[in-house]
Design a protein around this motif. Structure first.
Motif, PDB file in Angstrom:
ATOM      1  N   ASN A  95      -1.201  -1.497  -2.345  1.00 42.17           N
ATOM      2  CA  ASN A  95      -0.962  -2.073  -1.178  1.00 42.17           C
ATOM      3  C   ASN A  95      -0.326  -3.435  -1.214  1.00 42.17           C
ATOM      4  N   ALA A  96      -1.320  -4.141  -1.935  1.00 39.98           N
ATOM      5  CA  ALA A  96      -0.860  -5.716  -1.983  1.00 39.98           C
ATOM      6  C   ALA A  96       0.429  -6.187  -2.672  1.00 39.98           C
ATOM      7  N   ASP A  97       0.804  -4.903  -3.803  1.00 40.69           N
ATOM      8  CA  ASP A  97       2.233  -5.164  -4.477  1.00 40.69           C
ATOM      9  C   ASP A  97       3.250  -4.813  -3.254  1.00 40.69           C
ATOM     10  N   LEU A  98       3.014  -3.974  -2.542  1.00 38.93           N
ATOM     11  CA  LEU A  98       4.120  -3.300  -1.597  1.00 38.93           C
ATOM     12  C   LEU A  98       4.346  -4.410  -0.612  1.00 38.93           C
ATOM     13  N   LYS A  99       3.208  -4.908  -0.144  1.00 38.15           N
ATOM     14  CA  LYS A  99       3.169  -6.020   0.861  1.00 38.15           C
ATOM     15  C   LYS A  99       3.869  -7.283   0.233  1.00 38.15           C
ATOM     16  N   ALA A 100       3.649  -7.612  -0.958  1.00 38.29           N
ATOM     17  CA  ALA A 100       4.272  -8.867  -1.641  1.00 38.29           C
ATOM     18  C   ALA A 100       5.653  -8.642  -1.834  1.00 38.29           C
ATOM     19  N   ARG A 101       5.980  -7.308  -2.292  1.00 39.03           N
ATOM     20  CA  ARG A 101       7.580  -6.887  -2.547  1.00 39.03           C
ATOM     21  C   ARG A 101       8.132  -6.986  -1.267  1.00 39.03           C
TER      22      ARG A 101
END
Length: 225
Positions: A95-101
């Motif tokens: 989730n964090a990676d998706l949000k960051a991307r």
């Protein structure tokens, strides 16, 4: 009864007496903890291994089987808890990676749009300036020269717009690749959760078997009394 069985029977009774305080702790303290609490799993696994070892030494097959079942149940629940924790961490990272991307892609898109808008604006300004220059020289030049200048200005504007469209297409492609990568990570986290659920179901079945065996021992002790 064989002569050798008498000492073993005495030892079994003595072990039951010695084990009674541990049983009280299990019923009054450990049983109140969560089924996957590390302290409870450690206590039950230790008690199960002790029962299995003593059952094997004293020739008490029921005690050995129930102890082994309790130890296996504790191991399975511990592993299921670890898998749950891994799955939760993996999902949080995804989730964090998706949000960051998504944030990075959005920022990149905004920057690219602003840059292209500046280029288009600069191209338009340059075109207007050239058009004004052409108009100022129109009195000294022929109508053909003015038309040629207008064509050059239009071509520059068209090239700037084409470059903007190409950059937007690249940005959209990058966003799609980022979304596919993030979805893959989320699918992996869901697979771990599914595996943890299967482990937990297996632990519940083992726990039911251990509870049945425990009730049988209690019933047998009640009948012996």
């Amino acid at each position: 009864m064989r002569i050798i069985d008498a000492p073993l029977a005495v030892l079994r009774v003595q072990y039951r007496i010695a084990r009674f305080p541990l049983q009280l702790i299990e019923q009054r303290v450990v049983a109140r903890m969560g089924s996957e609490t590390p302290a409870r799993l450690f206590y039950e696994r230790s008690l199960g291994l002790l029962d299995a070892a003593m059952g094997n030494a004293l020739g008490d097959r029921k005690l050995q089987r129930s102890g082994s079942a309790l130890a296996r149940r504790s191991d399975v629940l511990g592993r299921a808890a670890e898998l749950d924790a891994d799955a939760e961490q993996a999902q949080q990272r995804s989730n964090a990676d998706l949000k960051a991307r998504s944030s990075a892609a959005s920022a990149q898109q905004q920057d690219a749009l602003k840059a292209k808008e500046r280029k288009v604006q600069e191209a338009r300004i340059a075109a207007e300036e050239q058009k004004r220059a052409v108009k100022e020289a129109a009195a000294l030049r022929t109508a053909a020269a003015k038309k040629q200048a207008d064509d050059v200005a239009a071509q520059r504007t068209k090239s700037a717009e084409a470059a903007k469209s190409e950059e937007l297409a690249k940005i959209r492609s990058n966003e799609q690749r980022a979304a596919v990568a993030a979805k893959s990570k989320l699918d992996h986290a869901q697979a771990k959760r599914t595996e943890a659920g299967a482990k937990r179901a297996q632990a519940d079945r083992i726990e039911d078997l251990a509870d049945d065996e425990k009730r049988k021992r209690q019933s047998a002790r009640a009948n012996n009394k």
